[in-house]
Every structure is written in C-alpha cells, then in structure tokens.
Scaffold this motif. Structure first.
Motif, PDB file in Angstrom:
ATOM      1  N   LEU A 160      21.489   5.969  40.745  1.00  0.00           N
ATOM      2  CA  LEU A 160      22.851   5.808  41.235  1.00  0.00           C
ATOM      3  C   LEU A 160      22.928   6.086  42.731  1.00  0.00           C
ATOM      4  O   LEU A 160      23.648   5.409  43.476  1.00  0.00           O
ATOM      5  CB  LEU A 160      23.787   6.756  40.486  1.00  0.00           C
ATOM      6  CG  LEU A 160      25.294   6.481  40.593  1.00  0.00           C
ATOM      7  CD1 LEU A 160      25.652   5.216  39.832  1.00  0.00           C
ATOM      8  CD2 LEU A 160      26.086   7.668  40.068  1.00  0.00           C
ATOM      9  N   LEU A 161      22.175   7.070  43.202  1.00  0.00           N
ATOM     10  CA  LEU A 161      22.190   7.442  44.606  1.00  0.00           C
ATOM     11  C   LEU A 161      21.309   6.526  45.449  1.00  0.00           C
ATOM     12  O   LEU A 161      21.705   6.090  46.533  1.00  0.00           O
ATOM     13  CB  LEU A 161      21.721   8.895  44.776  1.00  0.00           C
ATOM     14  CG  LEU A 161      21.587   9.410  46.212  1.00  0.00           C
ATOM     15  CD1 LEU A 161      22.949   9.384  46.914  1.00  0.00           C
ATOM     16  CD2 LEU A 161      21.001  10.808  46.242  1.00  0.00           C
ATOM     17  N   ALA A 162      20.116   6.222  44.949  1.00  0.00           N
ATOM     18  CA  ALA A 162      19.133   5.500  45.756  1.00  0.00           C
ATOM     19  C   ALA A 162      19.214   3.981  45.623  1.00  0.00           C
ATOM     20  O   ALA A 162      18.691   3.260  46.467  1.00  0.00           O
ATOM     21  CB  ALA A 162      17.721   5.962  45.398  1.00  0.00           C
ATOM     22  N   CYS A 174      25.561   1.463  40.267  1.00  0.00           N
ATOM     23  CA  CYS A 174      25.269   1.930  41.624  1.00  0.00           C
ATOM     24  C   CYS A 174      26.102   1.160  42.654  1.00  0.00           C
ATOM     25  O   CYS A 174      26.034  -0.070  42.690  1.00  0.00           O
ATOM     26  CB  CYS A 174      23.781   1.773  41.931  1.00  0.00           C
ATOM     27  SG  CYS A 174      23.346   2.210  43.617  1.00  0.00           S
ATOM     28  N   PRO A 175      26.865   1.854  43.487  1.00  0.00           N
ATOM     29  CA  PRO A 175      27.734   1.170  44.456  1.00  0.00           C
ATOM     30  C   PRO A 175      26.997   0.294  45.453  1.00  0.00           C
ATOM     31  O   PRO A 175      27.605  -0.598  46.051  1.00  0.00           O
ATOM     32  CB  PRO A 175      28.436   2.335  45.179  1.00  0.00           C
ATOM     33  CG  PRO A 175      28.318   3.504  44.263  1.00  0.00           C
ATOM     34  CD  PRO A 175      27.016   3.320  43.539  1.00  0.00           C
ATOM     35  N   ILE A 192      30.571   3.004  35.935  1.00  0.00           N
ATOM     36  CA  ILE A 192      29.942   4.326  36.052  1.00  0.00           C
ATOM     37  C   ILE A 192      30.125   5.162  34.790  1.00  0.00           C
ATOM     38  O   ILE A 192      29.138   5.626  34.204  1.00  0.00           O
ATOM     39  CB  ILE A 192      30.444   5.063  37.311  1.00  0.00           C
ATOM     40  CG1 ILE A 192      29.934   4.358  38.572  1.00  0.00           C
ATOM     41  CG2 ILE A 192      29.979   6.524  37.302  1.00  0.00           C
ATOM     42  CD1 ILE A 192      30.441   4.959  39.864  1.00  0.00           C
ATOM     43  N   PRO A 193      31.352   5.387  34.316  1.00  0.00           N
ATOM     44  CA  PRO A 193      31.480   6.221  33.111  1.00  0.00           C
ATOM     45  C   PRO A 193      30.910   5.580  31.847  1.00  0.00           C
ATOM     46  O   PRO A 193      30.306   6.277  31.017  1.00  0.00           O
ATOM     47  CB  PRO A 193      32.992   6.444  32.986  1.00  0.00           C
ATOM     48  CG  PRO A 193      33.618   5.321  33.734  1.00  0.00           C
ATOM     49  CD  PRO A 193      32.670   4.994  34.850  1.00  0.00           C
ATOM     50  N   VAL A 213      20.373   0.396  21.990  1.00  0.00           N
ATOM     51  CA  VAL A 213      21.542   1.217  21.667  1.00  0.00           C
ATOM     52  C   VAL A 213      22.362   1.495  22.926  1.00  0.00           C
ATOM     53  O   VAL A 213      23.600   1.406  22.915  1.00  0.00           O
ATOM     54  CB  VAL A 213      21.111   2.546  21.008  1.00  0.00           C
ATOM     55  CG1 VAL A 213      22.279   3.530  20.945  1.00  0.00           C
ATOM     56  CG2 VAL A 213      20.565   2.288  19.612  1.00  0.00           C
ATOM     57  N   SER A 214      21.691   1.821  24.028  1.00  0.00           N
ATOM     58  CA  SER A 214      22.391   2.127  25.279  1.00  0.00           C
ATOM     59  C   SER A 214      23.171   0.923  25.785  1.00  0.00           C
ATOM     60  O   SER A 214      24.331   1.046  26.216  1.00  0.00           O
ATOM     61  CB  SER A 214      21.399   2.592  26.343  1.00  0.00           C
ATOM     62  OG  SER A 214      20.774   3.799  25.970  1.00  0.00           O
ATOM     63  N   ILE A 215      22.566  -0.259  25.747  1.00  0.00           N
ATOM     64  CA  ILE A 215      23.250  -1.451  26.252  1.00  0.00           C
ATOM     65  C   ILE A 215      24.387  -1.868  25.331  1.00  0.00           C
ATOM     66  O   ILE A 215      25.485  -2.220  25.803  1.00  0.00           O
ATOM     67  CB  ILE A 215      22.236  -2.598  26.441  1.00  0.00           C
ATOM     68  CG1 ILE A 215      21.380  -2.319  27.679  1.00  0.00           C
ATOM     69  CG2 ILE A 215      22.953  -3.935  26.573  1.00  0.00           C
ATOM     70  CD1 ILE A 215      20.421  -3.419  28.047  1.00  0.00           C
ATOM     71  N   VAL A 216      24.168  -1.813  24.030  1.00  0.00           N
ATOM     72  CA  VAL A 216      25.249  -2.148  23.090  1.00  0.00           C
ATOM     73  C   VAL A 216      26.426  -1.197  23.281  1.00  0.00           C
ATOM     74  O   VAL A 216      27.592  -1.608  23.312  1.00  0.00           O
ATOM     75  CB  VAL A 216      24.733  -2.101  21.638  1.00  0.00           C
ATOM     76  CG1 VAL A 216      25.908  -2.199  20.661  1.00  0.00           C
ATOM     77  CG2 VAL A 216      23.744  -3.231  21.378  1.00  0.00           C
ATOM     78  N   ALA A 217      26.115   0.093  23.436  1.00  0.00           N
ATOM     79  CA  ALA A 217      27.169   1.087  23.646  1.00  0.00           C
ATOM     80  C   ALA A 217      27.898   0.846  24.964  1.00  0.00           C
ATOM     81  O   ALA A 217      29.129   0.958  25.041  1.00  0.00           O
ATOM     82  CB  ALA A 217      26.576   2.497  23.623  1.00  0.00           C
ATOM     83  N   ALA A 218      27.143   0.492  26.018  1.00  0.00           N
ATOM     84  CA  ALA A 218      27.759   0.248  27.325  1.00  0.00           C
ATOM     85  C   ALA A 218      28.697  -0.954  27.272  1.00  0.00           C
ATOM     86  O   ALA A 218      29.795  -0.927  27.854  1.00  0.00           O
ATOM     87  CB  ALA A 218      26.674   0.032  28.376  1.00  0.00           C
ATOM     88  N   VAL A 219      28.280  -2.013  26.575  1.00  0.00           N
ATOM     89  CA  VAL A 219      29.121  -3.210  26.463  1.00  0.00           C
ATOM     90  C   VAL A 219      30.375  -2.901  25.644  1.00  0.00           C
ATOM     91  O   VAL A 219      31.497  -3.272  26.031  1.00  0.00           O
ATOM     92  CB  VAL A 219      28.330  -4.371  25.828  1.00  0.00           C
ATOM     93  CG1 VAL A 219      29.255  -5.554  25.526  1.00  0.00           C
ATOM     94  CG2 VAL A 219      27.200  -4.819  26.758  1.00  0.00           C
TER      95      VAL A 219
END
Length: 434
Positions: free
Chosen positions: A101-103, A145-146, A173-174, A417-423
């Motif tokens: 997120l920072l770099a 990441c901005p 982000i959240p 799981v992470s991508i399904v949850a994010a969507v």
C-alpha cells in the motif's frame, strides 16, 4: 474479420505471457502493427498519462530505496513479526499489505518472506499458512494503493462515469484489507500441523531443516527514516489534493493543476527532496531494482493497453451488443473475466488497461466496475509468479510446495477466498458510496 482480429489480439497476449517480463508489452506493440498495417484498423489510444505517472512514482520510490528507506521499512516489519510470533498467519498479511500500500509494488514482499518463514517455523506453525496469505495480500493490496499503476489508470477510466479517485480508494482500501483477513482465517486451517507433516519430518530427519538462532542486522542509513517520511508525505499530499479538487468535495473549483499532473509533479518533487536532504546518490536511482521493475511496467501498460484499445475502438458496437446485456444480467461475470485475464497477464496494471476501458465503453454499471476491480489480482493462480516462487524456496520445511496437479498449491484457496470476499464486499460497501 472481427473474429480474426480478436484471435490476433489473444494470440499476441498469449505470446507476451509466454515471453514473460516485459514481453506482454513487446507483443502488444507488435500486435498493433499487425492490426493496423495488416488488417487496416486505426491505432487505438495510448495511456500516456498513466505511463508518465508510473515513471514519476517509481522514480520517487527508487530514490527512497537508494536512501535506505526500503531497508528501514523491512527492518520495522521484521521487528513487528518477531514480537508477535504466535499470530503470524494474521500479522504476516498485514505487513505485506501495508508495505505494498505504501510502496506501490508487491515485490516488497521479497524482503519479508524469509522472516515470515523463520518465525512460523520457530513457533511450530506450518509456514505455508502465513506465507500463502502474505503473498496474496501483497498482490491484492495493489488495487488499493493510491499510487499503483492499476489504481491510477482505473481512476482515469472511471472519471467519465462519475466515480472519483477518492471514492475508489474509500471502497477498495477497507474491502481488500478485510478480504485478506478473511483469507488469513481460511489459511490458518489449511494443511496438517507442521509436526504431523511427513515431508517436514523426512526433511528434518535428513538434516535439511536449518535452525537459525541469530539474525543478520541490516545497515540502516541515518537518512532512511527521513526518506520514508518524505515519500509518505507526498502520498498524503496526492490524496489530499485529489480530495479538495474532486467535484464531490469541491473546495477548489478551478484547480491550478489537474490531478494526474499533480501526482507526477509531487512524486518528482519528493524524489528531488530525498536526493537533496537524504544525500541519496541520484546516479544510482536508475539502477535500483524498483526502478527497473517500474519501467518494465510502463512497457507492459503501453503495449497491452494500446493493443486492447485498437481492437475495442474498432468493434465497440458489436462488443456493446454482445457483452452489454450479459453483464447487465450477470454483473459478477466481469470479475470472473478479470480473474482469468490477470491469471495470464501477470499484472494488475496490464489487466486493468486491457479490459476496464472496454467495460466502461459497453456501459457496465459503475458499482460493478469498482466492485470487480479486486479480481485483477489473481496472479497467484499459476505457481510461476516471482513472489510465489520465492515463498516456496524460502520454506525449507517443505510445507509450501506445489502439487503435481499445478493448481493444488497453498496459495490458491486463500487467494480465491480473498478475491471473492473483496468483490462481494465491494458490491456491498460500494453501494453505500456510489
């Protein structure tokens, strides 16, 4: 002819993926030549602003790396992980997520993977658990990441449909962070315990497991913290400026400089301050690892975005007719398409540049666009991505291993799981903002 042209586009993308590295960009440029000179299409739009932003951001990051800032960030992350060893499966993805997120690059995970493997092994935790979700988190964080190429390009694509840069970040982000924590929860139960793993026991008996009792201390430059501070302030300035000039906030109605140009100038200015105040050797910036990877990203975005836009612009009518109704009825299909595309393109920025303009052109709903964005991070599916391979190599217990069926590796389930949850979270949370 449209089928022939589509075949050519896919063939060059596949060829670029096979070449690897900047090959996708090289193949994209070659594909444009074939479409224009061979089949008479007009050349598409080149995302010049995005390429210039990537160059500016990478220059600032590379200056920070030369000044020792990256080493200091890794040192802080290492101390944090060693102080919290028992919950390594949850803390490891937090570290890699925040560093990306920072770099603005997931390659920062390379420096922390050995620490994650060592701390997990020392606690008797199966290293594949924290390593798998740490790699996934470092990839998913790109879409939050901005200053990442994917976010900057996507924000430009979304502007005409009424979704601003700040709204995009407020959603991504959240949702991506919570999704990675859900992935960590799943990863925490994957595989047998380390003490019961036959591969580990066999390697332990053969003396192949190294037990480290001391850690090598990095030489941190006295200007390292200052370089990170300057870069971090520049990121805050970018987000703050984008906020005050956005139509939603409207504090500045006539911006003296547009958002994209502001990002470029602020990042170049930050690089100059790092060089001057942190005594960084400017001649070393162009040879830094992050600079080289960033310039490769520029070539990739140039080639694949140009190729994709050349085809889409020539057939926008047919694409609207075919895909518009399908995505209107099944909006989640966009996420599925992005998932499989990123699996082959190996780049969030390239996938975003190749497909998102087409999705906007066929009038996909803004909420669907934003919610599906996280799906461009499916780089973990094929076990050939650099950070994934590094995690496998750094785990001498053998718990992080690639199965004989290619897809049965420890990164797959936590990643999906992470991508399904994010969507899913994107659709839920995004509906409150958009």
């Amino acid at each position: 002819m449209s089928i022939v042209e589509l075949f050519i586009v896919l063939a060059f993308i596949f060829l670029g993926a096979r070449i690897g590295g900047i090959g996708i960009g090289l193949a994209g440029g070659a594909g444009v030549l074939v479409l224009c000179f061979g089949l008479g299409l007009d050349a598409g739009h080149i995302p010049v602003d995005v390429i210039l932003i990537i160059m500016s951001v990478i220059t600032a990051i590379s200056a920070m790396q030369v000044a020792g800032g990256m080493d200091w960030l890794v040192d802080v992350a290492e101390k944090f992980l060693r102080k919290n060893p028992k919950r390594i499966t949850f803390y490891a993805p937090i570290v890699t997520y925040l560093m990306t997120l920072l770099a603005g690059t997931g390659h920062t995970a390379f420096s922390t993977l050995p620490v994650i493997a060592e701390v997990a092994k020392g606690q008797g935790v199966r290293p594949s658990r924290p390593l798998s979700i740490a790699v996934v988190a470092s990839q998913v964080a790109i879409t939050a990441c901005p200053i990442s190429a994917a976010v900057v390009f996507f924000a430009g694509v979304l502007a005409p449909v009424g979704v601003g840069y700040i709204e995009l970040l407020l959603i991504c982000i959240p949702t991506t962070f919570v999704a990675c924590m859900i992935g960590a929860f799943v990863a925490n139960f994957m595989g047998c315990e380390l003490k019961d793993d036959p591969v580990y026991l066999e390697r332990l008996e053969s003396g192949l497991i190294k037990q480290r009792t001391t850690t090598e201390r990095r030489q941190i430059s006295k200007h390292a913290k200052l370089s990170v501070g300057i870069f971090f302030i520049a990121i805050i300035a970018v987000v703050a400026y984008a906020t005050v000039i956005s139509p939603t906030v409207g504090l500045i109605h006539h911006a003296p400089i547009p958002r994209n140009e502001a990002i470029m100038s602020m990042m170049l200015g930050a690089a100059m301050l790092i060089v001057l105040l942190c005594k960084a050797d400017a001649s070393k910036i162009s040879s830094a690892g992050t600079f080289k990877s960033g310039m490769s990203a520029c070539v990739c975005v140039l080639g694949v975005a140009w190729l994709g836009d050349t085809f889409v612009a020539a057939h926008i009518g047919e694409i609207k007719e075919f895909a518009g109704g399908l995505l209107a009825q099944y909006p989640w299909m966009l996420a599925v398409t992005l998932f499989f595309a990123s699996m082959l393109l190996y780049s969030q920025g390239a996938t975003t540049a190749a497909l998102m303009p087409a999705a906007v052109a066929i009038h996909v709903a803004p909420l669907t666009l934003v919610a599906s964005f996280a799906a461009v991070s499916a780089l973990f599916v094929l076990p050939t991505y650099p950070t994934l391979l590094a995690a496998v190599e750094m785990d001498d217990t053998g718990s992080t291993r690639i199965g004989k069926y290619v897809f049965n590796h420890p990164f797959f389930i936590p990643g999906v799981v992470s991508i399904v949850a994010a969507v899913a979270l994107g659709f839920a949370f995004g509906s409150l903002i958009i």
